[in-house]
Design a protein around this motif. Structure first.
Motif, mmCIF file in Angstrom:
data_model
loop_
_atom_site.group_PDB
_atom_site.id
_atom_site.type_symbol
_atom_site.label_atom_id
_atom_site.label_comp_id
_atom_site.label_asym_id
_atom_site.label_seq_id
_atom_site.Cartn_x
_atom_site.Cartn_y
_atom_site.Cartn_z
ATOM 1 N N THR A 167 0.849 -1.201 0.000
ATOM 2 C CA THR A 167 0.000 0.000 0.000
ATOM 3 C C THR A 167 0.884 1.250 0.000
ATOM 4 O OG1 THR A 167 -1.860 1.090 1.086
ATOM 5 C CG2 THR A 167 -0.162 0.182 2.510
ATOM 6 N N GLY A 168 0.273 2.394 -0.292
ATOM 7 C CA GLY A 168 1.044 3.641 -0.292
ATOM 8 C C GLY A 168 0.286 4.759 -0.980
ATOM 9 N N THR A 169 0.996 5.876 -1.194
ATOM 10 C CA THR A 169 0.420 7.065 -1.817
ATOM 11 C C THR A 169 1.373 7.598 -2.883
ATOM 12 O OG1 THR A 169 -0.712 7.669 0.235
ATOM 13 C CG2 THR A 169 -0.445 9.407 -1.408
ATOM 14 N N LEU A 170 0.827 7.955 -4.039
ATOM 15 C CA LEU A 170 1.619 8.582 -5.096
ATOM 16 C C LEU A 170 1.324 10.078 -5.122
ATOM 17 C CD1 LEU A 170 1.446 6.125 -8.136
ATOM 18 C CD2 LEU A 170 3.077 6.213 -6.252
ATOM 19 N N PRO B 61 -3.956 11.259 -8.504
ATOM 20 C CA PRO B 61 -5.013 10.261 -8.710
ATOM 21 C C PRO B 61 -4.905 9.592 -10.068
ATOM 22 C CG PRO B 61 -5.898 12.443 -9.051
ATOM 23 C CD PRO B 61 -4.462 12.630 -8.613
ATOM 24 N N PHE B 62 -5.420 8.357 -10.156
ATOM 25 C CA PHE B 62 -5.577 7.630 -11.410
ATOM 26 C C PHE B 62 -4.257 7.252 -12.073
ATOM 27 C CE2 PHE B 62 -8.930 10.965 -11.077
ATOM 28 C CZ PHE B 62 -9.870 10.148 -10.480
ATOM 29 N N ALA B 63 -3.174 7.200 -11.291
ATOM 30 C CA ALA B 63 -1.917 6.670 -11.796
ATOM 31 C C ALA B 63 -1.960 5.138 -11.748
ATOM 32 C CB ALA B 63 -0.745 7.201 -10.969
ATOM 33 N N ASN B 64 -1.078 4.498 -12.516
ATOM 34 C CA ASN B 64 -1.061 3.046 -12.614
ATOM 35 C C ASN B 64 -0.037 2.444 -11.664
ATOM 36 O OD1 ASN B 64 -2.914 2.755 -14.946
ATOM 37 N ND2 ASN B 64 -1.322 3.990 -15.928
ATOM 38 N N VAL B 65 -0.419 1.406 -10.961
ATOM 39 C CA VAL B 65 0.481 0.659 -10.089
ATOM 40 C C VAL B 65 0.310 -0.815 -10.444
ATOM 41 C CG1 VAL B 65 1.160 0.149 -7.722
ATOM 42 C CG2 VAL B 65 0.111 2.370 -8.264
ATOM 43 N N ILE B 66 1.376 -1.452 -10.952
ATOM 44 C CA ILE B 66 1.283 -2.852 -11.340
ATOM 45 C C ILE B 66 2.505 -3.603 -10.837
ATOM 46 C CG2 ILE B 66 -0.025 -2.271 -13.420
ATOM 47 C CD1 ILE B 66 2.487 -2.918 -15.039
ATOM 48 N N LEU B 67 2.340 -4.910 -10.681
ATOM 49 C CA LEU B 67 3.468 -5.798 -10.397
ATOM 50 C C LEU B 67 3.971 -6.313 -11.735
ATOM 51 C CD1 LEU B 67 2.189 -7.718 -7.245
ATOM 52 C CD2 LEU B 67 3.568 -5.634 -7.378
ATOM 53 N N ILE C 119 -1.470 -8.317 -12.147
ATOM 54 C CA ILE C 119 -1.938 -7.671 -10.916
ATOM 55 C C ILE C 119 -1.628 -6.176 -11.002
ATOM 56 C CG2 ILE C 119 -1.741 -7.583 -8.420
ATOM 57 C CD1 ILE C 119 -0.783 -10.504 -8.532
ATOM 58 N N GLY C 120 -2.653 -5.362 -10.892
ATOM 59 C CA GLY C 120 -2.460 -3.922 -10.953
ATOM 60 C C GLY C 120 -3.709 -3.156 -10.582
ATOM 61 N N VAL C 121 -3.542 -1.913 -10.148
ATOM 62 C CA VAL C 121 -4.652 -1.035 -9.782
ATOM 63 C C VAL C 121 -4.318 0.378 -10.229
ATOM 64 C CG1 VAL C 121 -5.321 -2.416 -7.773
ATOM 65 C CG2 VAL C 121 -3.661 -0.541 -7.492
ATOM 66 N N THR C 122 -5.297 1.287 -10.115
ATOM 67 C CA THR C 122 -5.048 2.720 -10.279
ATOM 68 C C THR C 122 -5.273 3.399 -8.938
ATOM 69 O OG1 THR C 122 -7.329 3.112 -10.968
ATOM 70 C CG2 THR C 122 -5.719 2.749 -12.710
ATOM 71 N N THR C 123 -4.547 4.462 -8.709
ATOM 72 C CA THR C 123 -4.687 5.178 -7.438
ATOM 73 C C THR C 123 -6.048 5.868 -7.374
ATOM 74 O OG1 THR C 123 -3.594 7.121 -8.392
ATOM 75 C CG2 THR C 123 -2.211 5.567 -7.198
ATOM 76 N N TYR D 94 -3.214 3.679 -3.049
ATOM 77 C CA TYR D 94 -3.401 2.397 -3.726
ATOM 78 C C TYR D 94 -3.182 1.264 -2.727
ATOM 79 C CZ TYR D 94 1.624 1.582 -3.557
ATOM 80 O OH TYR D 94 2.910 1.370 -3.105
ATOM 81 N N THR D 95 -3.743 0.107 -3.032
ATOM 82 C CA THR D 95 -3.529 -1.108 -2.245
ATOM 83 C C THR D 95 -3.535 -2.306 -3.196
ATOM 84 O OG1 THR D 95 -4.599 -0.179 -0.283
ATOM 85 C CG2 THR D 95 -4.383 -2.576 -0.377
ATOM 86 N N ILE D 96 -2.507 -3.163 -3.078
ATOM 87 C CA ILE D 96 -2.406 -4.362 -3.907
ATOM 88 C C ILE D 96 -2.210 -5.565 -2.995
ATOM 89 C CG2 ILE D 96 -0.940 -5.615 -5.561
ATOM 90 C CD1 ILE D 96 -0.399 -3.039 -6.970
ATOM 91 N N SER D 97 -2.927 -6.642 -3.288
ATOM 92 C CA SER D 97 -2.760 -7.911 -2.563
ATOM 93 C C SER D 97 -2.108 -8.915 -3.492
ATOM 94 C CB SER D 97 -4.116 -8.428 -2.068
ATOM 95 O OG SER D 97 -3.968 -9.637 -1.392
ATOM 96 N N ALA D 98 -1.038 -9.637 -2.998
ATOM 97 C CA ALA D 98 -0.314 -10.581 -3.845
ATOM 98 C C ALA D 98 0.241 -11.722 -3.008
ATOM 99 C CB ALA D 98 0.822 -9.852 -4.577
ATOM 100 N N GLU D 99 0.495 -12.821 -3.702
ATOM 101 C CA GLU D 99 1.127 -13.960 -3.052
ATOM 102 C C GLU D 99 2.514 -13.561 -2.544
ATOM 103 O OE1 GLU D 99 -0.077 -16.907 -2.478
ATOM 104 O OE2 GLU D 99 -1.935 -16.847 -3.637
ATOM 105 N N ALA D 100 2.965 -14.228 -1.474
ATOM 106 C CA ALA D 100 4.304 -13.955 -0.942
ATOM 107 C C ALA D 100 5.354 -14.180 -2.018
ATOM 108 C CB ALA D 100 4.570 -14.829 0.269
#
Length: 913
Positions: free
Chosen positions: A25-28, A39-45, A50-54, A60-66
């Motif tokens: 998680t975090g803030t851009l 707002p609306f920036a892209n965050v992807i692995l 796996i990816g979201v927009t702020t 933003y918050t992303i959930s992923a396998e360890a």
């Protein structure tokens, strides 16, 4: 028992599965905007799906396998940042980043669902975060609603309408004098001698990133404010290089329906032609032709725009954008009638059973923008805009003209041509000194030249033998030349100081100190040459379609007619010296703002002081040389408060004091003749003082949805109005009509998604409604005491001129995309309605002059065929309502003006390389 075992098993399974995942998680934030949220920036692995927009706050918050990943942050036109991150089961990792445009390289960016800051969602996010009470409309929304100019754009926002046939707007029922216009925060001059503000319809949306409307005053704005301030934000391009070509065509049904569409011969299609006042005009006939020329009323447009960005050194970046566009349009008014000089019994001195108009307009716009980011702390921006507009028309009125055509056999024809040229040059800068200090500055030089280079008016009476020219009054037949030049220098400078940084790294307080300078000079020169038929030639039959057969050098030499000015004929010294007035406005202003955030409450206390000097000098037909000076020192406090009810709701309050200045034209003793009325200035006119209150609640259910309700009130001391004064010709002038006036109202805005599907289909809608109540005192004794004019008001109170009780804007949009989002269709129905509004206050037994309610419907279709090719089809004014103006009268309302504009259809194709 079995149920408990099943539930226990499921819980253990879910918890066990959850423990294999972790959270990032975090803030851009935006380096280029003082580290505000992005707002609306892209965050992807990277390497995964796996990816979201702020969100609106940049979170933003992303959930992923360890495991170990590369997390990538990107935004269209900005640098891409990558960072290794280890995700551990059941743990949360926080990564905050700031993106800037300094080292942006397109090939490094992975773009998924990026959203430009011209888009509606981004502007809604800024509206939600901002402390000021402000509305904005961006390029995306303007395109969706088929808007082609700034005047049309602002009417799609709450509480704003446009005056029919002009680019002038009313904000909450308050007209031109109560509003202000800026470009990138710097003022611009007017291109119309009748108006304070420049006609907003000359600004094509091709040069616009967004338009902001401030309805609540803050101390950074000039104090000449009561309705609203419209700020045009020009395009500031960021991104890869592109070239785009637009080609379009347009047709108006009224113009196409005419057997012949004719205008005065001599003006070309470019919009740059002009006509000079002839040499020796009183002793020889050297004027241009009065012949008619048929036109084919199919209009078109052509535009090209290009942009690119270049890296300079490690941190520098140069972004360039340019656009050039030419468009024209043919329009016609049909089914028209008109009246003028109606008395208290409803009898008109001019009663035209037929009124028709043909018109041809052009707009040429050239804009260049250069933005140089020196490093993350310093950037400068240069904008230059050149706009050339022209409007040529032929107006014809047939019917009764008292003492000239008492049998209803009159014909009045007016040829009109106006060309406006506007040049805007701006240099802007921003500099950061550490975390706490930011300096902003800007300077501009603007110039407007407005020409009416040969307005022609002829008055005829039809008899058995044919048409003869009127010989009752010298101005019945005239040619009028007018030139206005206006130069303006403006400057702004401010310094922000942040203080009291909290544990999260945010500064809670900010103090801003600033200075503004505005110097404006206007000069008007006008000359009218009256053509009077001499004795012995009064019954000469003429051809209205070929007046060159009468008005020619041979007939002039033979004494068929004489040419005079208001000063006299060729025997009078300086007879050709033009009427003139010039004005100078000087404003020096300083202001200070103190902003502080108390948990959920943010308060801005502002104070501005302005030293104002307005000088007007004139030499006109109404008297000797004259001059007048208006001076004022204004003290303008303001308070803006924002309370965050929760993360989706805000409550806002605004309180302020402002003023309203009269304009040069209103104070100069200068007379301007129109077909149906004559306007004259008033040197005794003075400023109004305004007290403003706004209260607003807003709710943002989703990133592209909003629900808001606003209540507002305005108290105005010594309001200024346009009225008919007691005179032999019922002249219109400008006076402080009473001691007080007030306006109260409420606004509702809704933007809502009706439904959306995974296949890319979406239906959304928008609605804004405004209800307004206005009232002002009408005091004839006050006017008689303060001016040289007399007025006999029909009533003792009145609503404000231009104020509609009800304003409605509604739209519904269908959007569908496919083919990996390279193909899309946007179809919008947009409806606008305003109720009856007062055009002029009733006097001398007459009731108010009222513009009747009108509703208009447009249908806008835009089709993206592929990533390069686009197509649009727009149908305007589908309802084609009658435009009507009536005079309220004890014997029944009198229809003063009535016509239809017809429907307009346009087709445009664009290709982007």
């Amino acid at each position: 028992m079995r149920l408990k075992l099943i539930v226990t098993f499921l819980l253990i399974t879910v918890l066990g599965f959850a423990q294999t995942k972790g959270t990032i998680t975090g803030t851009l934030t935006d380096k280029d905007l003082n580290n505000e949220s992005l707002p609306f920036a892209n965050v992807i692995l990277k390497g995964t799906t796996i990816g979201v927009t702020t969100d609106e706050a940049g979170k933003y918050t992303i959930s992923a396998e360890a495991g170990v990943y590369t997390i990538q942050f990107s935004f269209l036109g900005y640098e891409t940042i990558e960072e290794k991150v280890e995700v551990k089961a059941g743990e949360t990792v926080t990564i905050n980043k700031a993106l800037g445009s300094g080292s942006y390289q397109l090939k490094d960016v992975v773009i998924q669902n990026t959203v430009s800051r011209e888009k509606e969602t981004a502007l809604l996010a800024e509206q939600k975060k901002a402390v000021e009470i402000k509305q904005s409309i961006g390029a995306q929304e303007m395109s969706r609603k088929g808007v082609s100019d700034v005047a049309g754009a602002v009417t799609k926002t709450t509480g704003i309408t446009k005056q029919e046939g002009t680019g002038n707007i009313f904000v909450r029922g308050l007209g031109d004098r109560y509003n202000a216009t800026t470009i990138n925060g710097l003022p611009v001059p007017s291109n119309n001698p009748e108006k304070k503000n420049i006609n907003l319809d000359i600004f094509s949306t091709d040069i616009v990133e967004s338009v902001g409307i401030d309805k609540v005053y803050g101390s950074k704005l000039y104090g000449d404010f009561a309705g609203g301030n419209v700020d045009v934000v020009s395009k500031d391009y960021k991104g890869k290089g592109f070239v785009k070509i637009d080609i379009g065509s347009k047709a108006n049904t009224n113009a196409l329906g005419l057997d012949d569409f004719s205008l005065q011969k001599g003006q070309n299609m470019s919009g740059f032609s002009t006509t000079s006042q002839p040499n020796n005009p009183l002793e020889a006939y050297n004027f241009e032709t009065l012949k008619l020329e048929n036109k084919t009323p199919y209009a078109g447009s052509l535009g090209i725009s290009a942009g690119s960005s270049y890296s300079i050194g490690n941190d520098g970046k140069l972004s360039l954008f340019g656009t050039a566009n030419y468009s024209n349009e043919f329009n016609a008014i049909t089914d028209g009638s008109a009246k003028g000089s109606v008395n208290g019994l409803g009898v008109a001195n001019k009663d035209f059973r037929e009124f028709r108009q043909n018109s041809f307009a052009t707009n040429t716009t050239i804009m260049g923008n250069a933005a140089y980011k020196i490093n993350s702390n310093n950037k400068i921006n240069f904008n230059t805009i050149f706009i050339n507009t022209s409007n040529q028309s032929k107006e014809e009125y047939e019917g009764f003209i008292v003492d000239i055509a008492n049998d209803g056999n009159g014909l009045l024809r007016r040829f009109f041509y106006e060309r406006n040229q506007l040049m805007i040059n701006q240099l802007l800068g921003e500099h950061k000194f550490g975390e706490k200090y930011t300096a902003n500055w800007g300077v501009s030089y603007n110039k407007v030249e407005s020409d009416q280079p040969d307005r022609v008016q002829n008055t005829f009476r039809e008899e058995a033998a044919g048409f003869i020219l009127s010989n009752i009054s010298r101005p019945d037949n005239h040619r009028y030349f007018q030139n206005i030049t206006e130069d303006e220098i403006a400057a702004k400078a401010s310094v922000d100081y942040k203080f009291n940084k909290n544990s999260e790294g945010d500064y809670l307080g900010k103090i801003t100190a600033g200075y503004n300078l505005r110097v404006k000079n206007r000069e008007l020169l006008a000359n009218q040459f009256n053509f009077r038929v001499n004795n012995g030639f009064e019954t000469t039959v003429v051809d209205p379609n070929n007046l060159d057969l009468f008005y020619n050098p041979q007939n002039f030499a033979n004494g068929a007619f004489e040419i005079t000015t208001f000063r006299g004929n060729s025997q009078v010294p300086n007879a050709t010296k033009p009427q003139s007035y010039d004005g100078e406005l000087l404003i020096n202003a300083g202001y200070i703002n103190a902003e502080y955030k108390f948990k959920k409450l943010t308060t801005v206390l502002g104070f501005r002081t302005e030293q104002i000097s307005q000088d007007v000098n004139w030499d006109t037909q109404l008297g000797d040389v004259g001059k007048d000076k208006l001076e004022k020192t204004a003290f303008l406090p303001s308070v803006i408060m924002k309370y965050e009810l929760n993360d989706k709701q805000n409550l806002r309050l605004g309180l302020s004091k402002t003023y309203t200045l009269p304009q040069f034209k209103e104070r100069a003793l200068f007379l301007y003749e129109e077909v149906l009325q004559v306007k004259i200035g008033n040197p005794d006119l003075y400023e109004s003082d305004n007290y403003n209150l706004d209260l607003k609640w807003e709710f943002f259910p989703k990133s592209d949805e909003v629900l808001s309700v606003t209540a507002f009130g305005k108290y105005i001391q010594n309001p200024i109005n346009e009225i008919t004064i007691a005179s032999s010709t019922n002249d219109v002038s400008f006076v402080n009509t009473g001691d007080t006036g007030y306006a109260t109202g409420a606004e509702l805005e809704i933007r809502k998604n009706i439904f959306s599907q995974e296949n890319g289909a979406k239906i959304s809608s928008g609605l804004n409604i405004s209800y307004l109540y206005t009232s002002q005192d009408l005091d004839a004794e006050k006017i008689q005491k303060e001016t040289n004019y007399n007025v006999a008001f029909t009533e003792t109170k009145s609503a404000f001129t231009g104020a509609s009780d009800l304003l409605v804007n509604a739209d519904v949009t269908y959007f569908k995309e496919w083919n990996d989002k390279n193909t899309s269709l946007t179809s919008t129905l947009a409806f606008t309605y305003f109720s009856d509004r007062i055009n002029a206050i009733g006097t001398n037994g007459n009731g108010n002059l009222v513009d009747k309610a009108v509703g208009t419907l447009d249908w806008i279709n835009r089709f993206k065929i592929n990533k390069n090719l686009g197509l649009s089809l727009i149908a305007r004014n589908l309802l084609d309502p009658k435009i009507e103006r009536t005079q309220e009268n004890s014997n029944g309302d009198v229809k003063m003006l009535s016509y239809k504009k017809g429907m307009t259809f346009s087709l445009n194709i664009n290709y982007q390389f």
